[in-house]
Write a protein that holds these residues in place. Structure first.
Motif, PDB file in Angstrom:
ATOM      1  N   SER A 112       0.843  -1.195   0.000  1.00 13.93           N
ATOM      2  CA  SER A 112       0.000   0.000   0.000  1.00 13.93           C
ATOM      3  C   SER A 112       0.877   1.243   0.000  1.00 13.93           C
ATOM      4  CB  SER A 112      -0.888   0.008   1.245  1.00 13.93           C
ATOM      5  OG  SER A 112      -0.103   0.121   2.406  1.00 13.93           O
ATOM      6  N   VAL A 113       0.277   2.338  -0.352  1.00 19.07           N
ATOM      7  CA  VAL A 113       0.976   3.620  -0.348  1.00 19.07           C
ATOM      8  C   VAL A 113       0.128   4.602   0.456  1.00 19.07           C
ATOM      9  CG1 VAL A 113       1.842   3.065  -2.639  1.00 19.07           C
ATOM     10  CG2 VAL A 113      -0.071   4.625  -2.426  1.00 19.07           C
ATOM     11  N   TYR A 114       0.781   5.605   1.020  1.00 19.99           N
ATOM     12  CA  TYR A 114      -0.007   6.551   1.818  1.00 19.99           C
ATOM     13  C   TYR A 114       0.641   7.918   1.820  1.00 19.99           C
ATOM     14  CZ  TYR A 114       3.267   6.611   5.753  1.00 19.99           C
ATOM     15  OH  TYR A 114       4.377   6.802   6.532  1.00 19.99           O
ATOM     16  N   GLU A 115      -0.151   8.884   2.201  1.00 13.64           N
ATOM     17  CA  GLU A 115       0.325  10.257   2.387  1.00 13.64           C
ATOM     18  C   GLU A 115      -0.383  10.849   3.601  1.00 13.64           C
ATOM     19  OE1 GLU A 115       2.575  12.347   0.913  1.00 13.64           O
ATOM     20  OE2 GLU A 115       3.179  10.613  -0.266  1.00 13.64           O
ATOM     21  N   THR A 116       0.352  11.633   4.342  1.00 14.66           N
ATOM     22  CA  THR A 116      -0.242  12.357   5.458  1.00 14.66           C
ATOM     23  C   THR A 116      -0.207  13.845   5.124  1.00 14.66           C
ATOM     24  OG1 THR A 116       0.612  10.727   6.989  1.00 14.66           O
ATOM     25  CG2 THR A 116      -0.034  12.828   7.918  1.00 14.66           C
ATOM     26  N   VAL A 117      -1.333  14.479   5.239  1.00 10.62           N
ATOM     27  CA  VAL A 117      -1.450  15.905   4.911  1.00 10.62           C
ATOM     28  C   VAL A 117      -2.091  16.596   6.106  1.00 10.62           C
ATOM     29  CG1 VAL A 117      -2.214  17.522   3.113  1.00 10.62           C
ATOM     30  CG2 VAL A 117      -2.040  15.093   2.579  1.00 10.62           C
ATOM     31  N   ARG A 118      -1.792  17.865   6.290  1.00 11.45           N
ATOM     32  CA  ARG A 118      -2.468  18.595   7.363  1.00 11.45           C
ATOM     33  C   ARG A 118      -2.850  19.983   6.869  1.00 11.45           C
ATOM     34  NH1 ARG A 118       1.970  20.979  11.525  1.00 11.45           N
ATOM     35  NH2 ARG A 118       0.249  22.378  11.996  1.00 11.45           N
ATOM     36  N   PHE A 124       0.015  14.617  -3.588  1.00 13.42           N
ATOM     37  CA  PHE A 124      -0.570  13.795  -4.661  1.00 13.42           C
ATOM     38  C   PHE A 124       0.529  13.286  -5.584  1.00 13.42           C
ATOM     39  CE2 PHE A 124      -4.975  16.042  -4.615  1.00 13.42           C
ATOM     40  CZ  PHE A 124      -5.387  15.204  -3.606  1.00 13.42           C
ATOM     41  N   ARG A 125       1.498  14.178  -5.864  1.00 11.84           N
ATOM     42  CA  ARG A 125       2.575  13.784  -6.784  1.00 11.84           C
ATOM     43  C   ARG A 125       3.365  12.618  -6.182  1.00 11.84           C
ATOM     44  NH1 ARG A 125       5.387  18.460  -7.055  1.00 11.84           N
ATOM     45  NH2 ARG A 125       3.586  19.410  -8.025  1.00 11.84           N
ATOM     46  N   ARG A 126       3.690  12.714  -4.876  1.00 12.27           N
ATOM     47  CA  ARG A 126       4.480  11.643  -4.254  1.00 12.27           C
ATOM     48  C   ARG A 126       3.658  10.356  -4.170  1.00 12.27           C
ATOM     49  NH1 ARG A 126       7.199  12.907   1.425  1.00 12.27           N
ATOM     50  NH2 ARG A 126       5.038  12.750   2.066  1.00 12.27           N
ATOM     51  N   ARG A 148       3.343   4.255  -8.669  1.00 16.94           N
ATOM     52  CA  ARG A 148       3.985   3.785  -9.912  1.00 16.94           C
ATOM     53  C   ARG A 148       5.100   2.810  -9.576  1.00 16.94           C
ATOM     54  NH1 ARG A 148       3.406   8.749 -12.028  1.00 16.94           N
ATOM     55  NH2 ARG A 148       5.443   9.446 -11.284  1.00 16.94           N
ATOM     56  N   GLY A 149       5.880   3.151  -8.516  1.00 16.31           N
ATOM     57  CA  GLY A 149       6.986   2.293  -8.097  1.00 16.31           C
ATOM     58  C   GLY A 149       6.497   0.911  -7.689  1.00 16.31           C
ATOM     59  N   LEU A 150       5.290   0.859  -7.126  1.00 15.75           N
ATOM     60  CA  LEU A 150       4.728  -0.427  -6.692  1.00 15.75           C
ATOM     61  C   LEU A 150       3.827  -1.051  -7.766  1.00 15.75           C
ATOM     62  CD1 LEU A 150       5.879   0.304  -3.956  1.00 15.75           C
ATOM     63  CD2 LEU A 150       3.688  -0.120  -2.914  1.00 15.75           C
ATOM     64  N   ARG A 151       3.675  -0.349  -8.866  1.00 12.30           N
ATOM     65  CA  ARG A 151       2.774  -0.770  -9.954  1.00 12.30           C
ATOM     66  C   ARG A 151       1.341  -0.941  -9.458  1.00 12.30           C
ATOM     67  NH1 ARG A 151       7.057  -4.573 -10.729  1.00 12.30           N
ATOM     68  NH2 ARG A 151       8.685  -3.683 -12.031  1.00 12.30           N
ATOM     69  N   ILE A 152       0.931  -0.014  -8.603  1.00 19.29           N
ATOM     70  CA  ILE A 152      -0.495   0.043  -8.222  1.00 19.29           C
ATOM     71  C   ILE A 152      -1.120   1.118  -9.118  1.00 19.29           C
ATOM     72  CG2 ILE A 152      -2.142   0.709  -6.413  1.00 19.29           C
ATOM     73  CD1 ILE A 152      -0.240  -0.360  -4.331  1.00 19.29           C
ATOM     74  N   PRO A 153      -2.092   0.739  -9.946  1.00 17.57           N
ATOM     75  CA  PRO A 153      -2.663   1.750 -10.847  1.00 17.57           C
ATOM     76  C   PRO A 153      -3.592   2.708 -10.087  1.00 17.57           C
ATOM     77  CG  PRO A 153      -3.761  -0.369 -11.148  1.00 17.57           C
ATOM     78  CD  PRO A 153      -2.695  -0.584 -10.112  1.00 17.57           C
ATOM     79  N   ILE A 154      -3.332   4.003 -10.218  1.00 16.92           N
ATOM     80  CA  ILE A 154      -4.250   4.979  -9.595  1.00 16.92           C
ATOM     81  C   ILE A 154      -4.996   5.664 -10.721  1.00 16.92           C
ATOM     82  CG2 ILE A 154      -4.383   7.139  -8.290  1.00 16.92           C
ATOM     83  CD1 ILE A 154      -2.341   6.188  -6.441  1.00 16.92           C
ATOM     84  N   GLU A 155      -6.282   5.397 -10.790  1.00 18.81           N
ATOM     85  CA  GLU A 155      -7.044   5.928 -11.915  1.00 18.81           C
ATOM     86  C   GLU A 155      -7.811   7.187 -11.561  1.00 18.81           C
ATOM     87  OE1 GLU A 155      -9.004   2.364 -13.197  1.00 18.81           O
ATOM     88  OE2 GLU A 155      -7.152   1.653 -14.175  1.00 18.81           O
ATOM     89  N   GLU A 182      11.864  11.637   0.436  1.00 26.85           N
ATOM     90  CA  GLU A 182      11.994  13.069   0.155  1.00 26.85           C
ATOM     91  C   GLU A 182      10.777  13.778   0.728  1.00 26.85           C
ATOM     92  OE1 GLU A 182      12.491  13.912  -3.987  1.00 26.85           O
ATOM     93  OE2 GLU A 182      13.029  15.999  -3.600  1.00 26.85           O
ATOM     94  N   GLY A 183      10.903  14.260   1.954  1.00 26.31           N
ATOM     95  CA  GLY A 183       9.763  14.848   2.662  1.00 26.31           C
ATOM     96  C   GLY A 183       9.287  16.131   2.003  1.00 26.31           C
ATOM     97  N   VAL A 184       7.987  16.312   2.019  1.00 28.98           N
ATOM     98  CA  VAL A 184       7.416  17.563   1.496  1.00 28.98           C
ATOM     99  C   VAL A 184       7.909  18.729   2.361  1.00 28.98           C
ATOM    100  CG1 VAL A 184       5.241  18.820   1.188  1.00 28.98           C
ATOM    101  CG2 VAL A 184       5.414  16.427   0.467  1.00 28.98           C
ATOM    102  N   THR A 185       7.949  18.537   3.678  1.00 27.93           N
ATOM    103  CA  THR A 185       8.409  19.591   4.587  1.00 27.93           C
ATOM    104  C   THR A 185       9.894  19.878   4.342  1.00 27.93           C
ATOM    105  OG1 THR A 185       6.994  18.406   6.136  1.00 27.93           O
ATOM    106  CG2 THR A 185       8.165  20.312   6.995  1.00 27.93           C
ATOM    107  N   ARG A 186      10.660  18.829   4.090  1.00 26.34           N
ATOM    108  CA  ARG A 186      12.094  18.987   3.797  1.00 26.34           C
ATOM    109  C   ARG A 186      12.299  19.911   2.600  1.00 26.34           C
ATOM    110  NH1 ARG A 186      15.426  16.604   0.102  1.00 26.34           N
ATOM    111  NH2 ARG A 186      17.562  16.061   0.712  1.00 26.34           N
ATOM    112  N   THR A 187      11.512  19.667   1.528  1.00 27.60           N
ATOM    113  CA  THR A 187      11.648  20.488   0.322  1.00 27.60           C
ATOM    114  C   THR A 187      11.325  21.946   0.628  1.00 27.60           C
ATOM    115  OG1 THR A 187      11.005  18.567  -0.971  1.00 27.60           O
ATOM    116  CG2 THR A 187      10.843  20.699  -2.073  1.00 27.60           C
TER     117      THR A 187
END
Ligand SMILES: Cc1ncc(COP(=O)(O)O)c(C=O)c1O
Length: 291
Positions: free
Chosen positions: A37-43, A56-58, A64-71, A216-221
């Motif tokens: 599974s893949v996940y993202e935490t947003v606040r 969303f981009r990450r 894509r890296g896991l070959r899970i299609p997100i439609e 590559e953390g969003v906060t880091r960027t």
């Protein structure tokens, strides 16, 4: 502040919003069976979701890296996030997007009929007060490497978090608040769920490069851009563990803790928060509207 309590959270699944504790997925979901599974935490800051499109981009890169299609499109996803937020109390929100490979056979074989499961989980978010953050965290380097010998790409934000969890256990058992993980070659990587920054003599902001087995953390960027804007010398490179001894200040970054100063690493005291960390905290507040 940690995520909201499960009892305060809601789940969006398949167009329905329900209390999280009533949400169910089939036990043959490969997210459960294989950590697939893949996940993202947003606040939110002041009611606005922070860097949603970066998340969303990450999410898509990891999938894509896991070959899970997100439609689903970004605007569909954003719409469902808003639908869920409409059921939450007014205030700041914590959102977790989770996509699993979906229910399937007990097999790794590709199955075109297998459909990913999307869950959007959310609840009220209470950010850690600046005074609390400024007390600083205690970090220790741990023996568990960031990546296993034959790693999945550590830059992917997957549901496969056992190394991070074991590293965190090790840190807690040694009386610390957070673990610092090293790469397989012994260089600095990151925290169990955060990125690591050091302030080296001469106001140099150093952080392990994305090749250093980190997420590559969003906060880091956001912080790297901010640091360059305020004129700091920034080094993103492979960092040896000796840098920890040279560091004058250090902090961790993540969505839920923004900038979290460290008051000691492996028993060595650090300026907490030192002047550079403080400047970055101020800059982050100006940019995001809070910490
Ligand atoms: C391993 C790891 N590194 C870094 C981070 C920080 O990333 P972000 O700033 O996007 O929250 C996280 C967040 O969960 C993480 O799990």
């Amino acid at each position: 502040m940690p995520p909201p309590r499960v009892s305060d959270m809601l789940a969006w699944i398949d167009g329905s919003v329900l209390p999280l504790r009533d949400a169910r997925i089939p036990v043959n979901d490969h997210g459960f069976l294989y950590g697939d599974s893949v996940y993202e935490t947003v606040r939110t800051f002041q009611g606005e979701l922070f860097r949603l499109s970066d998340h969303f981009r990450r999410l898509r890169t990891t999938a894509r890296g896991l070959r899970i299609p997100i439609e689903w499109s970004d605007s569909q996803l954003a719409g469902w996030v808003e639908e869920l937020r409409g059921h939450l109390p007014v205030g700041e929100h914590y959102i977790r997007l989770l996509v699993t490979r979906g229910p399937g056979e007990f097999s790794y074989a590709p199955d075109p009929s297998q459909k990913p499961t999307l869950m959007i989980l959310g609840g009220p978010f209470q950010a850690t007060a600046r005074e609390v953050l400024e007390k600083g965290l205690v970090a220790v380097t741990v023996g568990i490497p960031r990546s296993v010998p034959n790693p999945r790409n550590p830059g992917l934000k997957t549901g496969n978090l056992l190394n991070s969890r074991l590293a965190y256990f090790e840190a807690i058992e040694r009386g610390a608040d957070e673990a610092l993980l090293l790469t397989r070659s012994g260089h600095l990587a990151e925290g169990s769920s955060s990125n690591l920054f050091l302030i080296l003599p001469g106001e140099v902001l150093a952080t392990p490069s994305i090749e250093s087995e980190i997420l590559e953390g969003v906060t880091r960027t956001v912080l790297l851009k901010l640091a360059r804007e305020v004129g700091l010398e920034v080094r993103e490179e492979e960092l040896s563990a000796e840098c920890l001894v040279q560091a004058e200040e250090a902090f961790l970054s993540s969505t839920s803790r923004s900038v979290a100063p460290l008051r000691s690493i492996d028993g060595r005291e650090l300026g907490c928060p030192g002047p550079v960390t403080r400047r970055l905290m101020d800059g982050f507040i100006r940019l995001a509207g809070g910490l």
